[in-house]
Design a protein around this motif. Structure first.
Motif, PDB file in Angstrom:
ATOM      1  N   PHE A   1      85.079   1.550  28.055  1.00 16.92           N
ATOM      2  CA  PHE A   1      84.673   0.866  26.830  1.00 16.92           C
ATOM      3  C   PHE A   1      83.154   0.693  26.815  1.00 16.92           C
ATOM      4  CE2 PHE A   1      88.884  -1.169  27.995  1.00 16.92           C
ATOM      5  CZ  PHE A   1      89.636  -0.309  27.209  1.00 16.92           C
ATOM      6  N   LYS A   2      82.495   1.502  26.007  1.00 15.72           N
ATOM      7  CA  LYS A   2      81.031   1.446  25.921  1.00 15.72           C
ATOM      8  C   LYS A   2      80.569   0.373  24.941  1.00 15.72           C
ATOM      9  CE  LYS A   2      80.865   5.016  28.651  1.00 15.72           C
ATOM     10  NZ  LYS A   2      80.630   4.788  30.094  1.00 15.72           N
ATOM     11  N   THR A   3      81.390   0.069  23.947  1.00 15.75           N
ATOM     12  CA  THR A   3      81.083  -0.957  22.959  1.00 15.75           C
ATOM     13  C   THR A   3      82.301  -1.856  22.790  1.00 15.75           C
ATOM     14  OG1 THR A   3      81.919   0.247  21.030  1.00 15.75           O
ATOM     15  CG2 THR A   3      79.630   0.697  21.707  1.00 15.75           C
TER      16      THR A   3
ATOM     17  N   GLU B   1      89.497  -0.828  19.400  1.00 18.39           N
ATOM     18  CA  GLU B   1      90.219   0.384  18.968  1.00 18.39           C
ATOM     19  C   GLU B   1      91.299   0.765  19.975  1.00 18.39           C
ATOM     20  OE1 GLU B   1      90.314   2.006  16.094  1.00 18.39           O
ATOM     21  OE2 GLU B   1      89.046   0.327  15.455  1.00 18.39           O
TER      22      GLU B   1
ATOM     23  N   ASN C   1      83.721  -2.527  19.983  1.00 18.00           N
ATOM     24  CA  ASN C   1      84.627  -1.873  19.041  1.00 18.00           C
ATOM     25  C   ASN C   1      85.489  -0.809  19.719  1.00 18.00           C
ATOM     26  OD1 ASN C   1      83.971  -3.451  16.864  1.00 18.00           O
ATOM     27  ND2 ASN C   1      82.407  -2.054  16.063  1.00 18.00           N
ATOM     28  N   ASP C   2      84.964  -0.183  20.790  1.00 14.49           N
ATOM     29  CA  ASP C   2      85.792   0.739  21.595  1.00 14.49           C
ATOM     30  C   ASP C   2      86.999   0.001  22.170  1.00 14.49           C
ATOM     31  OD1 ASP C   2      83.989   2.790  21.192  1.00 14.49           O
ATOM     32  OD2 ASP C   2      83.050   2.623  23.169  1.00 14.49           O
ATOM     33  N   TYR C   3      86.737  -1.204  22.675  1.00 14.01           N
ATOM     34  CA  TYR C   3      87.795  -2.032  23.272  1.00 14.01           C
ATOM     35  C   TYR C   3      88.850  -2.396  22.220  1.00 14.01           C
ATOM     36  CZ  TYR C   3      89.924  -6.138  25.516  1.00 14.01           C
ATOM     37  OH  TYR C   3      90.812  -7.039  26.037  1.00 14.01           O
TER      38      TYR C   3
END
Length: 316
Positions: free
Chosen positions: A131-133, A139, A135-137
């Motif tokens: 998870f780079k951001t 999603e 919002n990645d998490y």
């Protein structure tokens, strides 16, 4: 009537003499979180400074568990109201009673001494996380409902409730794993036992050393220390939290003793050494007198009852 008047006359000098002699021995400060976390770091420095003004040592005693409620709760039930046992009073004290039965009343079983500070909350992952951001998490949680986890400092704590509120706003289902405090939570994250953590800024050194990645903070605005990291508000999740805390004693404390403690800790708040630890933790001073702190607690208790009911976490 005569006997009552004599008793009152005798009691007044005794009470004032006790206050004048206070403190005549070390004071115990209960920190209801494990040693080594951000709250422990803050209170050890604060205690060291305040002890100079009191002329007695302040001994920090860690009593973790129950989302920060076990230590203060035990004090309220067992400690004498003589000023020699005091405790940090985290927000969980005003929330857990709405979620489960407790043996103490969060408002009437305590003497409010002074409001101190509020946390900088953040959401972190290990540096090797996919998870780079943030919002990645989120999603990933959309694709695998209930499978994407995070740890917090306990059920009913601010790091837990702000994520409950955020996940409700984002319409995702996360798997919450509670811990006793941020020291053991950080160990679990670094050991790969949880995917992420929601916590106060005890993660600061790990982030600065590149061992953790800070994906999100929860303040009204971005932090001075990590200005590149967005807030939950920036990303449209509508959650802002600082979770103020302060110091309390058992109910029925002598107002003169409360004033001695308040004045010593107020001087400690204004001390340059305290400003250093505040900067390290990226926290602001949240000073409140005892009366103002008690008023804030009463108002927050009512307000947070509505939040807990809205999140479906109220005791049945």
């Amino acid at each position: 009537m005569v006997l009552g008047a004599v008793g009152a006359a005798l009691a007044a000098p005794m009470g004032s003499t006790f206050a004048q002699a206070f403190p005549s021995k070390p004071i115990t400060l209960i920190v209801p979180w494990p040693a080594g976390g951000s709250t422990d770091r803050h209170h050890r420095v604060l205690a060291e400074i305040a002890s100079k003004y009191l002329g007695q040592n302040i001994i920090v005693e860690n009593k973790p568990g129950g989302g920060g409620t076990i230590g203060p709760g035990a004090m309220a039930l067992t400690a004498k109201p003589d000023g020699y046992t005091i405790s940090q009073y985290p927000m969980g004290m005003l929330r857990v009673p709405h979620m489960q039965k407790v043996q103490w009343n969060p408002l009437t079983d305590f003497t409010f001494i002074i409001g101190i500070s509020g946390y900088t909350f953040g959401f972190t992952v290990r540096e090797d996380s996919p998870f780079k951001t943030f919002n990645d998490y989120i999603e990933a949680a959309r694709k695998a409902p209930g499978k994407i986890d995070y740890g917090s400092t306990g059920i009913g704590t601010s790091p837990h409730l702000l994520m409950e509120e955020l996940s409700a706003n984002a319409k995702v289902q996360l798997n919450h794993i509670p811990f006793k405090g941020n020291a053991d939570l950080m160990q679990a994250l670094m050991g790969g036992h949880v995917m992420a953590q929601s916590d106060a800024s005890g993660w600061d050194k790990f982030v600065d050393d590149g061992k953790m990645r800070l994906l999100l903070t929860f303040g009204e605005k971005r932090t001075k220390r990590w200005p590149q990291v967005p807030t939950a508000k920036d990303l449209g999740y509508g959650v802002v939290s600082t979770s103020p805390y302060g110091l309390v004693g058992p109910k029925g404390m002598d107002p003169a003793v409360v004033k001695v403690l308040h004045d010593a800790f107020k001087k400690a708040l204004d001390d340059p050494k305290h400003a250093e630890v505040m900067a390290q933790l990226n926290q602001e001073v949240w000073y409140r007198s005892g009366d103002d702190y008690a008023r804030w607690a009463r108002e927050t208790y009512v307000k947070d009852k509505r939040l807990i009911e809205r999140l479906g976490l109220a005791a049945k």
